[in-house]
Design a protein around this motif. Structure first.
Motif, PDB file in Angstrom:
ATOM      1  N   VAL A  85      -5.680  12.093  -5.933  1.00  0.00           N
ATOM      2  CA  VAL A  85      -6.980  12.511  -6.439  1.00  0.00           C
ATOM      3  C   VAL A  85      -8.056  11.158  -4.986  1.00  0.00           C
ATOM      4  CG1 VAL A  85      -6.609  13.303  -8.460  1.00  0.00           C
ATOM      5  CG2 VAL A  85      -7.478  11.183  -8.333  1.00  0.00           C
ATOM      6  N   ALA A  86      -7.478  10.607  -4.440  1.00  0.00           N
ATOM      7  CA  ALA A  86      -7.985  10.676  -3.420  1.00  0.00           C
ATOM      8  C   ALA A  86      -9.244  11.111  -2.132  1.00  0.00           C
ATOM      9  CB  ALA A  86      -7.314   8.838  -2.029  1.00  0.00           C
ATOM     10  N   ASP A  87      -9.035  12.551  -3.087  1.00  0.00           N
ATOM     11  CA  ASP A  87     -10.364  13.093  -2.297  1.00  0.00           C
ATOM     12  C   ASP A  87     -11.105  13.650  -2.819  1.00  0.00           C
ATOM     13  OD1 ASP A  87      -8.838  14.513  -3.771  1.00  0.00           O
ATOM     14  OD2 ASP A  87      -8.217  16.406  -3.134  1.00  0.00           O
ATOM     15  N   LYS A  88     -11.050  12.482  -4.443  1.00  0.00           N
ATOM     16  CA  LYS A  88     -12.576  12.805  -5.226  1.00  0.00           C
ATOM     17  C   LYS A  88     -12.929  11.544  -5.309  1.00  0.00           C
ATOM     18  CE  LYS A  88      -9.232  16.118  -8.149  1.00  0.00           C
ATOM     19  NZ  LYS A  88     -10.082  17.275  -7.425  1.00  0.00           N
ATOM     20  N   PHE A  89     -12.672  10.344  -4.520  1.00  0.00           N
ATOM     21  CA  PHE A  89     -13.410   9.684  -4.328  1.00  0.00           C
ATOM     22  C   PHE A  89     -13.550   8.455  -3.300  1.00  0.00           C
ATOM     23  CE2 PHE A  89      -9.440   8.002  -5.856  1.00  0.00           C
ATOM     24  CZ  PHE A  89      -8.811   6.941  -4.797  1.00  0.00           C
ATOM     25  N   THR A  90     -14.542   7.329  -3.437  1.00  0.00           N
ATOM     26  CA  THR A  90     -14.961   6.666  -2.105  1.00  0.00           C
ATOM     27  C   THR A  90     -14.757   5.553  -1.890  1.00  0.00           C
ATOM     28  OG1 THR A  90     -15.961   7.098   0.765  1.00  0.00           O
ATOM     29  CG2 THR A  90     -16.991   7.041  -2.378  1.00  0.00           C
ATOM     30  N   LEU A  91     -14.277   4.734  -1.402  1.00  0.00           N
ATOM     31  CA  LEU A  91     -14.175   3.563  -0.904  1.00  0.00           C
ATOM     32  C   LEU A  91     -14.570   2.181  -0.538  1.00  0.00           C
ATOM     33  CD1 LEU A  91     -10.692   3.235  -0.970  1.00  0.00           C
ATOM     34  CD2 LEU A  91     -12.050   3.469  -3.425  1.00  0.00           C
ATOM     35  N   LEU A  92     -16.223   2.028  -1.781  1.00  0.00           N
ATOM     36  CA  LEU A  92     -17.199   0.955  -0.657  1.00  0.00           C
ATOM     37  C   LEU A  92     -16.366  -0.609  -0.270  1.00  0.00           C
ATOM     38  CD1 LEU A  92     -20.020   2.148  -2.942  1.00  0.00           C
ATOM     39  CD2 LEU A  92     -19.457   2.947  -1.305  1.00  0.00           C
ATOM     40  N   ARG A  93     -15.928  -0.816   0.377  1.00  0.00           N
ATOM     41  CA  ARG A  93     -15.228  -1.889   0.495  1.00  0.00           C
ATOM     42  C   ARG A  93     -16.163  -3.203   1.622  1.00  0.00           C
ATOM     43  NH1 ARG A  93      -9.608   0.337   3.517  1.00  0.00           N
ATOM     44  NH2 ARG A  93      -8.725   1.379   2.129  1.00  0.00           N
ATOM     45  N   GLY A  94     -17.009  -2.702   1.400  1.00  0.00           N
ATOM     46  CA  GLY A  94     -18.229  -3.880   2.330  1.00  0.00           C
ATOM     47  C   GLY A  94     -18.992  -4.237   0.799  1.00  0.00           C
ATOM     48  N   MET A  95     -18.565  -4.518  -0.421  1.00  0.00           N
ATOM     49  CA  MET A  95     -19.848  -4.589  -1.449  1.00  0.00           C
ATOM     50  C   MET A  95     -19.509  -6.687  -1.143  1.00  0.00           C
ATOM     51  SD  MET A  95     -21.151  -2.720  -3.229  1.00  0.00           S
ATOM     52  CE  MET A  95     -21.738  -3.777  -4.208  1.00  0.00           C
TER      53      MET A  95
ATOM     54  N   GLY B  77      -4.422   8.608   6.183  1.00  0.00           N
ATOM     55  CA  GLY B  77      -4.985   6.878   6.716  1.00  0.00           C
ATOM     56  C   GLY B  77      -5.717   6.402   5.409  1.00  0.00           C
ATOM     57  N   LEU B  78      -5.985   6.967   4.331  1.00  0.00           N
ATOM     58  CA  LEU B  78      -6.137   6.156   3.501  1.00  0.00           C
ATOM     59  C   LEU B  78      -5.081   5.427   2.357  1.00  0.00           C
ATOM     60  CD1 LEU B  78      -8.733   4.773   1.911  1.00  0.00           C
ATOM     61  CD2 LEU B  78      -8.850   6.849   0.421  1.00  0.00           C
ATOM     62  N   SER B  79      -4.838   4.990   1.942  1.00  0.00           N
ATOM     63  CA  SER B  79      -4.091   4.120   1.415  1.00  0.00           C
ATOM     64  C   SER B  79      -4.588   2.955   0.480  1.00  0.00           C
ATOM     65  CB  SER B  79      -3.309   3.339   2.490  1.00  0.00           C
ATOM     66  OG  SER B  79      -2.423   3.669   3.336  1.00  0.00           O
ATOM     67  N   ILE B  80      -4.446   2.891  -0.734  1.00  0.00           N
ATOM     68  CA  ILE B  80      -4.442   1.944  -1.785  1.00  0.00           C
ATOM     69  C   ILE B  80      -3.177   1.287  -2.537  1.00  0.00           C
ATOM     70  CG2 ILE B  80      -6.485   3.455  -2.745  1.00  0.00           C
ATOM     71  CD1 ILE B  80      -4.707   4.641  -4.998  1.00  0.00           C
ATOM     72  N   CYS B  81      -2.775   0.177  -3.663  1.00  0.00           N
ATOM     73  CA  CYS B  81      -1.915   0.161  -4.062  1.00  0.00           C
ATOM     74  C   CYS B  81      -0.993   0.955  -4.729  1.00  0.00           C
ATOM     75  CB  CYS B  81      -2.864  -1.143  -5.298  1.00  0.00           C
ATOM     76  SG  CYS B  81      -1.520  -2.090  -5.902  1.00  0.00           S
ATOM     77  N   GLU B  82       0.139   0.501  -4.092  1.00  0.00           N
ATOM     78  CA  GLU B  82       1.759   1.400  -4.996  1.00  0.00           C
ATOM     79  C   GLU B  82       1.468   1.360  -6.041  1.00  0.00           C
ATOM     80  OE1 GLU B  82       5.453  -0.542  -4.618  1.00  0.00           O
ATOM     81  OE2 GLU B  82       3.853  -2.569  -4.615  1.00  0.00           O
ATOM     82  N   HIS B  83       0.099   0.961  -7.134  1.00  0.00           N
ATOM     83  CA  HIS B  83       0.662   1.084  -8.477  1.00  0.00           C
ATOM     84  C   HIS B  83      -0.525   1.943  -9.307  1.00  0.00           C
ATOM     85  CE1 HIS B  83       3.990  -1.779  -9.005  1.00  0.00           C
ATOM     86  NE2 HIS B  83       2.650  -3.009  -8.494  1.00  0.00           N
ATOM     87  N   LEU B  84      -1.234   2.296  -7.814  1.00  0.00           N
ATOM     88  CA  LEU B  84      -2.193   3.223  -8.506  1.00  0.00           C
ATOM     89  C   LEU B  84      -1.290   4.514  -8.247  1.00  0.00           C
ATOM     90  CD1 LEU B  84      -5.571   1.184  -7.139  1.00  0.00           C
ATOM     91  CD2 LEU B  84      -4.339   1.540  -9.939  1.00  0.00           C
ATOM     92  N   PRO B  85      -0.375   5.477  -8.099  1.00  0.00           N
ATOM     93  CA  PRO B  85       0.122   6.219  -7.641  1.00  0.00           C
ATOM     94  C   PRO B  85      -0.716   7.247  -8.576  1.00  0.00           C
ATOM     95  CG  PRO B  85       1.414   5.577  -9.381  1.00  0.00           C
ATOM     96  CD  PRO B  85       0.628   4.480 -10.033  1.00  0.00           C
ATOM     97  N   ARG B  86      -1.310   7.425  -9.721  1.00  0.00           N
ATOM     98  CA  ARG B  86      -1.959   8.882 -10.007  1.00  0.00           C
ATOM     99  C   ARG B  86      -3.513   8.699  -9.289  1.00  0.00           C
ATOM    100  NH1 ARG B  86      -1.340   9.201 -16.599  1.00  0.00           N
ATOM    101  NH2 ARG B  86      -2.875  11.201 -15.310  1.00  0.00           N
ATOM    102  N   LEU B  87      -4.029   7.642  -8.751  1.00  0.00           N
ATOM    103  CA  LEU B  87      -5.391   7.924  -8.280  1.00  0.00           C
ATOM    104  C   LEU B  87      -4.776   8.407  -6.940  1.00  0.00           C
ATOM    105  CD1 LEU B  87      -7.127   4.513  -9.461  1.00  0.00           C
ATOM    106  CD2 LEU B  87      -8.143   7.334  -9.483  1.00  0.00           C
ATOM    107  N   ALA B  88      -3.417   7.920  -6.243  1.00  0.00           N
ATOM    108  CA  ALA B  88      -3.795   8.193  -4.977  1.00  0.00           C
ATOM    109  C   ALA B  88      -3.685   9.946  -5.015  1.00  0.00           C
ATOM    110  CB  ALA B  88      -1.732   8.028  -4.180  1.00  0.00           C
TER     111      ALA B  88
ATOM    112  N   PRO C  32       0.651  -1.242  -0.175  1.00  0.00           N
ATOM    113  CA  PRO C  32       0.523  -0.500  -0.128  1.00  0.00           C
ATOM    114  C   PRO C  32       0.936   1.172   0.073  1.00  0.00           C
ATOM    115  CG  PRO C  32      -0.344  -0.589   2.057  1.00  0.00           C
ATOM    116  CD  PRO C  32       0.832  -1.914   1.392  1.00  0.00           C
ATOM    117  N   ILE C  33       0.472   2.294  -0.150  1.00  0.00           N
ATOM    118  CA  ILE C  33       0.768   3.825  -0.418  1.00  0.00           C
ATOM    119  C   ILE C  33       0.232   4.495  -0.351  1.00  0.00           C
ATOM    120  CG2 ILE C  33       2.666   3.213  -2.165  1.00  0.00           C
ATOM    121  CD1 ILE C  33       0.863   4.618  -3.855  1.00  0.00           C
ATOM    122  N   ALA C  34       0.336   5.752   0.804  1.00  0.00           N
ATOM    123  CA  ALA C  34      -0.422   6.615   0.977  1.00  0.00           C
ATOM    124  C   ALA C  34      -1.038   7.384   0.056  1.00  0.00           C
ATOM    125  CB  ALA C  34       0.870   7.814   2.071  1.00  0.00           C
ATOM    126  N   THR C  35      -2.031   8.049   0.553  1.00  0.00           N
ATOM    127  CA  THR C  35      -2.726   8.889  -0.771  1.00  0.00           C
ATOM    128  C   THR C  35      -2.853  10.166  -0.343  1.00  0.00           C
ATOM    129  OG1 THR C  35      -5.264   8.803   0.353  1.00  0.00           O
ATOM    130  CG2 THR C  35      -4.348   6.920  -1.227  1.00  0.00           C
TER     131      THR C  35
END
Length: 473
Positions: free
Chosen positions: A112-122, A99-110, A92-95
């Motif tokens: 702009v993480a302040d523009k989306f929300t993650l629905l992890r309970g699907m 406190g929000l981390s996503i995959c290291e291979h999504l650096p550009r999304l990291a 994981p890498i910081a966004t």
């Protein structure tokens, strides 16, 4: 060139027609138009005060479908503290959200993480592609869970078809489009059920924009030089006269003629053709989206939002994958495939889309969803459905996965729901596909309790799930 395709089906009160309608030079354009179905029950209207917040806040929705089932553990729900046989190779890498981390291979999304929300309970219960796709796009369980079923006239309509039926636009453009293909595996004979209009009749299918081949990133809506607009107008006039004469001898209905007229308007409309012309964008912006089908498709999606289309579904393209581990169905070599082929174009295209929509003042009125039919197994190499899963692959896993959601007033930089220490089970904030489906309808201003009729005249609510009010407020 583009083609708008509809599968020939029998409408509720009339005979099957051929799906290809040619209007002189429109045949050269590759435009094909499905039949229209008759009127249905009007949408129910409840007191606005009784609705969850956010009703009608989205004027448009861009639905990005990553066919095959992306791994939650290699995208948005990494578990770095899990045992090695579960956590995988990525870190994981910081966004830009504390406190929000996503995959290291999504650096550009990291960034702009302040523009989306993650629905992890699907979550849902069935590890089959066709069943999961149908459930995600219709909010209904398929009645044949043992099959990856092809479309039939008795299917419940998908989101695009419901939008076409219950939220039509008056601009002359279709309310819902899908591109660059229906979802299917290359070694199977049929597309999957769930993306089309089913019992509403093929006239309510989303309009399919299909490229001629894999090399066409985004086709353009252009009239061949040997068929100028004036000549096309003459052909349309002649066709109308011929159809009027035929109508005196047969029971031809007005819907058939309406489709002809709409095809003609689209082909002759400079504004419509301009929406498909990505050359009107700056070279820098086109480069930022990326020179690949998903990036250029997302740029086209933004232009279609501006053109007034309500539901734009961008499906993963035919990328020539190995049929035993195709698209996002990473049974084999999961980590190298994601690292080198799948994640980089999504990172570029999606991050640019979110920033572009926001800069243009469109994100607050445009819902963006990124989804697949399920996630992948917590244990690497675990076999659930497919014995081709190798020691570096992950099999199907519907019990816990993530959907990325943005825009339309949803929380920015948020996370809804949580999974256990191995991303195998939802432990907080569960969302089933019918709930997501109802929430999308709600945000688009379509009451989930609106009713549609099937071919036997029975009424069905557009949505069965609960609106997830926690992410709409």
């Amino acid at each position: 060139m583009i083609r708008f395709l509809g599968r020939p089906q029998r409408a509720c009160d009339g005979p099957t027609r051929r799906e290809m309608l040619r209007v002189g030079g429109l045949g050269a354009l590759g435009l094909a138009w499905p039949d229209l179905a008759p009127a249905y029950a009007p949408a129910a209207r409840l007191d606005a005060a009784a609705r969850p917040p956010g009703f009608g806040r989205a004027r448009a929705c861009i639905l990005v479908y990553l066919f095959g089932g992306p791994s939650q553990l290699e995208t948005f729900d990494l578990k770095p503290d899990a045992p090695s046989g579960f956590r995988g190779e990525f870190r994981p890498i910081a966004t830009n959200v504390p406190g929000l981390s996503i995959c290291e291979h999504l650096p550009r999304l990291a960034r702009v993480a302040d523009k989306f929300t993650l629905l992890r309970g699907m979550h849902h219960e069935h590890p089959r592609h066709g069943w999961g796709l149908y459930y995600m796009l219709t909010g209904r369980r398929h009645d044949r869970p043992d099959l990856d079923a092809p479309p039939t006239p008795d299917d419940f309509p998908g989101l695009g078809a419901l939008v076409n039926r219950l939220a039509p636009r008056g601009s002359g453009l279709p309310a819902a489009v899908t591109f660059p293909r229906w979802n299917r595996f290359n070694d199977l004979p049929n597309d999957y059920a769930g993306e089309r209009a089913g019992f509403l009749g093929s006239g309510f299918d989303p309009w399919l924009i299909r490229s001629r081949n894999r090399e066409d990133l985004v086709p353009s809506l252009a009239i061949d030089l040997d068929v100028p607009v004036a000549r096309l107008e003459d052909r349309e006039t002649l066709r109308s006269k011929v159809d009027a004469a035929i109508g005196r001898w047969s029971d031809s209905d007005a819907h058939h003629e309406a489709i002809h007229r709409q095809a003609h308007r689209l082909a002759c409309s400079k504004a419509t053709r301009a929406a498909f012309d990505l050359a009107l964008e700056t070279a820098a912006l086109r480069e930022a989206y990326g020179p690949h089908p998903i990036g250029q498709g997302l740029l086209l999606a933004r232009r279609l939002v501006e053109a007034g289309i309500t539901l734009i579904q961008v499906n993963w393209h035919d990328d020539g994958s190995d049929v035993k581990s195709p698209f996002w169905d990473t049974h084999k070599d999961n980590f190298n495939t994601l690292r080198n082929k799948l994640l980089p174009p999504v990172d570029a295209g999606l991050s640019t889309l979110l920033a572009d929509l926001d800069a243009r003042g469109l994100l607050d009125s445009t819902l963006v969803l990124v989804m697949g039919e399920f996630g992948r197994t917590p244990r690497i190499g675990q076999v659930v459905m497919n014995a081709a899963t190798d020691a570096a692959g992950r099999d199907h896993w519907p019990h816990a996965y993530t959907v990325l959601a943005a825009g339309a007033g949803l929380p920015r930089g948020g996370v809804h729901g949580a999974t256990d220490a191995r991303a195998g089970e939802v432990v907080e904030g569960p969302i089933a596909p019918p709930d997501l489906h109802a929430t999308v309808l709600h945000l688009l201003g379509i009451p989930p309790e609106s009713t549609v009729r099937d071919r036997r005249g029975r009424r069905h609510p557009a949505g069965l799930g609960r609106v997830v009010a926690e992410i709409c407020s």
